[in-house]
Design a protein around this motif. Structure first.
Motif, PDB file in Angstrom:
ATOM      1  N   MET A   1       0.843  -1.200   0.000  1.00 45.49           N
ATOM      2  CA  MET A   1       0.000   0.000   0.000  1.00 45.49           C
ATOM      3  C   MET A   1       0.875   1.246   0.000  1.00 45.49           C
ATOM      4  O   MET A   1       1.822   1.362   0.774  1.00 45.49           O
ATOM      5  N   LYS A   2       0.528   2.174  -0.880  1.00 47.38           N
ATOM      6  CA  LYS A   2       1.205   3.469  -0.939  1.00 47.38           C
ATOM      7  C   LYS A   2       0.233   4.549  -0.496  1.00 47.38           C
ATOM      8  O   LYS A   2      -0.920   4.565  -0.940  1.00 47.38           O
ATOM      9  N   ILE A   3       0.688   5.426   0.365  1.00 46.14           N
ATOM     10  CA  ILE A   3      -0.154   6.497   0.908  1.00 46.14           C
ATOM     11  C   ILE A   3       0.534   7.833   0.667  1.00 46.14           C
ATOM     12  O   ILE A   3       1.731   7.981   0.933  1.00 46.14           O
ATOM     13  N   ILE A   4      -0.214   8.790   0.148  1.00 46.27           N
ATOM     14  CA  ILE A   4       0.299  10.151  -0.010  1.00 46.27           C
ATOM     15  C   ILE A   4      -0.629  11.104   0.740  1.00 46.27           C
ATOM     16  O   ILE A   4      -1.845  11.105   0.513  1.00 46.27           O
ATOM     17  N   PHE A   5      -0.064  11.905   1.622  1.00 46.42           N
ATOM     18  CA  PHE A   5      -0.834  12.954   2.287  1.00 46.42           C
ATOM     19  C   PHE A   5      -0.952  14.137   1.330  1.00 46.42           C
ATOM     20  O   PHE A   5       0.002  14.884   1.113  1.00 46.42           O
ATOM     21  N   LEU A   6      -2.145  14.292   0.741  1.00 49.08           N
ATOM     22  CA  LEU A   6      -2.386  15.374  -0.212  1.00 49.08           C
ATOM     23  C   LEU A   6      -2.587  16.705   0.495  1.00 49.08           C
ATOM     24  O   LEU A   6      -2.235  17.762  -0.030  1.00 49.08           O
ATOM     25  N   GLY A   7      -3.177  16.640   1.678  1.00 45.10           N
ATOM     26  CA  GLY A   7      -3.402  17.834   2.487  1.00 45.10           C
ATOM     27  C   GLY A   7      -3.516  17.430   3.937  1.00 45.10           C
ATOM     28  O   GLY A   7      -4.044  16.358   4.248  1.00 45.10           O
ATOM     29  N   THR A   8      -3.023  18.264   4.821  1.00 44.34           N
ATOM     30  CA  THR A   8      -3.019  17.935   6.250  1.00 44.34           C
ATOM     31  C   THR A   8      -3.534  19.090   7.096  1.00 44.34           C
ATOM     32  O   THR A   8      -3.353  19.112   8.310  1.00 44.34           O
ATOM     33  N   GLY A   9      -4.199  20.054   6.453  1.00 41.92           N
ATOM     34  CA  GLY A   9      -4.651  21.248   7.166  1.00 41.92           C
ATOM     35  C   GLY A   9      -6.129  21.227   7.495  1.00 41.92           C
ATOM     36  O   GLY A   9      -6.853  20.280   7.197  1.00 41.92           O
ATOM     37  N   THR A  10      -6.571  22.292   8.096  1.00 35.91           N
ATOM     38  CA  THR A  10      -7.962  22.449   8.507  1.00 35.91           C
ATOM     39  C   THR A  10      -8.792  23.054   7.381  1.00 35.91           C
ATOM     40  O   THR A  10      -8.327  23.195   6.254  1.00 35.91           O
ATOM     41  N   SER A  11      -9.994  23.476   7.705  1.00 35.49           N
ATOM     42  CA  SER A  11     -10.907  24.032   6.706  1.00 35.49           C
ATOM     43  C   SER A  11     -10.407  25.335   6.104  1.00 35.49           C
ATOM     44  O   SER A  11     -10.836  25.711   5.010  1.00 35.49           O
ATOM     45  N   VAL A  12      -9.502  26.032   6.784  1.00 40.37           N
ATOM     46  CA  VAL A  12      -8.959  27.285   6.243  1.00 40.37           C
ATOM     47  C   VAL A  12      -7.523  27.130   5.768  1.00 40.37           C
ATOM     48  O   VAL A  12      -6.940  28.064   5.209  1.00 40.37           O
ATOM     49  N   ILE A  49      -9.348   9.982  -0.463  1.00 41.01           N
ATOM     50  CA  ILE A  49     -10.315  10.230   0.606  1.00 41.01           C
ATOM     51  C   ILE A  49     -10.488  11.741   0.743  1.00 41.01           C
ATOM     52  O   ILE A  49      -9.560  12.444   1.128  1.00 41.01           O
ATOM     53  N   ASP A  50     -11.660  12.205   0.361  1.00 38.44           N
ATOM     54  CA  ASP A  50     -12.086  13.608   0.380  1.00 38.44           C
ATOM     55  C   ASP A  50     -11.406  14.434  -0.707  1.00 38.44           C
ATOM     56  O   ASP A  50     -10.197  14.318  -0.945  1.00 38.44           O
ATOM     57  N   CYS A  51     -12.188  15.266  -1.380  1.00 33.53           N
ATOM     58  CA  CYS A  51     -11.638  16.207  -2.363  1.00 33.53           C
ATOM     59  C   CYS A  51     -12.201  17.589  -2.059  1.00 33.53           C
ATOM     60  O   CYS A  51     -13.300  17.938  -2.427  1.00 33.53           O
ATOM     61  N   GLY A  52     -11.426  18.351  -1.335  1.00 32.05           N
ATOM     62  CA  GLY A  52     -11.806  19.704  -0.946  1.00 32.05           C
ATOM     63  C   GLY A  52     -11.423  20.726  -2.003  1.00 32.05           C
ATOM     64  O   GLY A  52     -11.101  20.374  -3.146  1.00 32.05           O
ATOM     65  N   PRO A  53     -11.406  21.996  -1.650  1.00 31.16           N
ATOM     66  CA  PRO A  53     -11.160  23.062  -2.623  1.00 31.16           C
ATOM     67  C   PRO A  53      -9.747  23.081  -3.192  1.00 31.16           C
ATOM     68  O   PRO A  53      -9.494  23.793  -4.171  1.00 31.16           O
ATOM     69  N   ASP A  54      -8.811  22.330  -2.607  1.00 26.32           N
ATOM     70  CA  ASP A  54      -7.437  22.287  -3.116  1.00 26.32           C
ATOM     71  C   ASP A  54      -7.189  21.065  -4.001  1.00 26.32           C
ATOM     72  O   ASP A  54      -6.040  20.800  -4.378  1.00 26.32           O
ATOM     73  N   PHE A  55      -8.226  20.328  -4.363  1.00 25.86           N
ATOM     74  CA  PHE A  55      -8.092  19.043  -5.039  1.00 25.86           C
ATOM     75  C   PHE A  55      -7.262  19.132  -6.324  1.00 25.86           C
ATOM     76  O   PHE A  55      -6.374  18.298  -6.569  1.00 25.86           O
ATOM     77  N   ARG A  56      -7.526  20.134  -7.150  1.00 28.39           N
ATOM     78  CA  ARG A  56      -6.815  20.243  -8.430  1.00 28.39           C
ATOM     79  C   ARG A  56      -5.313  20.336  -8.222  1.00 28.39           C
ATOM     80  O   ARG A  56      -4.530  19.581  -8.828  1.00 28.39           O
ATOM     81  N   LEU A  57      -4.880  21.246  -7.361  1.00 25.82           N
ATOM     82  CA  LEU A  57      -3.448  21.403  -7.121  1.00 25.82           C
ATOM     83  C   LEU A  57      -2.854  20.182  -6.426  1.00 25.82           C
ATOM     84  O   LEU A  57      -1.696  19.824  -6.659  1.00 25.82           O
ATOM     85  N   GLN A  58      -3.629  19.536  -5.583  1.00 24.87           N
ATOM     86  CA  GLN A  58      -3.132  18.324  -4.924  1.00 24.87           C
ATOM     87  C   GLN A  58      -2.845  17.227  -5.944  1.00 24.87           C
ATOM     88  O   GLN A  58      -1.839  16.513  -5.831  1.00 24.87           O
ATOM     89  N   MET A  59      -3.696  17.082  -6.946  1.00 22.73           N
ATOM     90  CA  MET A  59      -3.453  16.099  -7.993  1.00 22.73           C
ATOM     91  C   MET A  59      -2.213  16.464  -8.806  1.00 22.73           C
ATOM     92  O   MET A  59      -1.351  15.618  -9.087  1.00 22.73           O
TER      93      MET A  59
END
Length: 252
Positions: A1-12, A49-59
């Motif tokens: 299994m490979k895991i990448i932390f795409l984002g680790t912040g809060t709602s802001v 798991i979850d695609c918030g407002p930063d999804f495009r840049l995370q990809m």
């Protein structure tokens, strides 16, 4: 299994708009945090798991060129607002993307993105909706256990996938649900700040949960600037507990 932390912040996210604290002004890239999201590649499945407002840049930032599904934890916009950016996977790879969530989250996604489901706009995201309950289910041959947690008065799903347990946006986990996380190789758990919060675990509370679950290793996510500088906080943690940061890759 490979895991990448795409984002680790809060709602802001961090830095926070208009904030001049030492974390928001830090030059340590580990203190820069997109909204919380995770990428998992396991067996023949590629899951976000979850695609918030930063999804495009995370990809783009993580060179992720294919996904099979987005598993949602809950309906809040910092976890769902990037759903329109699934479209390139549709037309570049000529396939639909599975959306896996509980009924409440699916209802909110439908209500907030009617153009996707009204079939009028032909270039809207092409999604295959998979409704789940708090029961073990199978996805592409992988057994997955939802873990029901509370985020103040909201229901949130964590997920147990093989040796990985992922829980975000929680401030309470019943003993019954916590049992699902026991004997995890890796536990990823939300930890907002050093101070107590009405809907998220504080650092002390997260460490108490980790002590109960006893994973081989634990990573903290959904971190606010109230946690303090990454380097300082990491130096104070137990040897098997780590502050996650955006772009961190772990192999299981």
């Amino acid at each position: 299994m490979k895991i990448i932390f795409l984002g680790t912040g809060t709602s802001v996210g961090t830095p926070v708009i208009a904030c001049n604290c030492e974390v928001c002004k830090s030059n340590d890239k580990r203190d820069f945090r997109f909204r919380t999201s995770l990428f998992i590649e396991h067996e023949n499945a590629k899951i976000v798991i979850d695609c918030g407002p930063d999804f495009r840049l995370q990809m783009l930032n993580n060179n992720i060129n294919d996904i099979d599904a987005v598993f949602f934890t809950h309906k809040h916009r910092d976890h769902t607002a990037g759903i329109d950016d699934i479209r390139p996977f549709n037309f570049m790879l000529n396939k639909a993307v599975d959306v896996v969530a509980n009924s409440e989250t699916i209802k909110e996604i439908r209500a907030g993105n009617k153009y996707i489901f009204d079939k009028i706009y032909k270039d809207a995201p092409c999604l295959n909706i998979i409704k789940i309950e708090n029961k073990e289910f199978e996805y592409k041959g992988i057994n997955i256990k939802p873990i029901n947690v509370l985020h103040a008065n909201e229901t949130v799903f964590g997920y147990r996938i093989a040796g990985l347990t992922y829980i975000t946006d929680a401030n309470y986990i019943s003993e019954t649900e916590l049992q699902k996380a026991k004997n995890s190789d890796v536990l990823i758990l939300n930890s907002l700040a050093r101070y107590k919060h009405r809907s998220h675990f504080s650092l002390d509370e997260s460490l108490q949960i980790i002590e109960q679950v006893k994973p081989r290793v634990a990573y903290l996510t959904h971190i606010s600037h109230g946690m303090g500088l990454h380097a300082q906080t990491q130096s104070e943690l137990p040897e098997n507990v780590f502050l996650a940061y955006d772009g961190l890759i772990i192999e299981m």
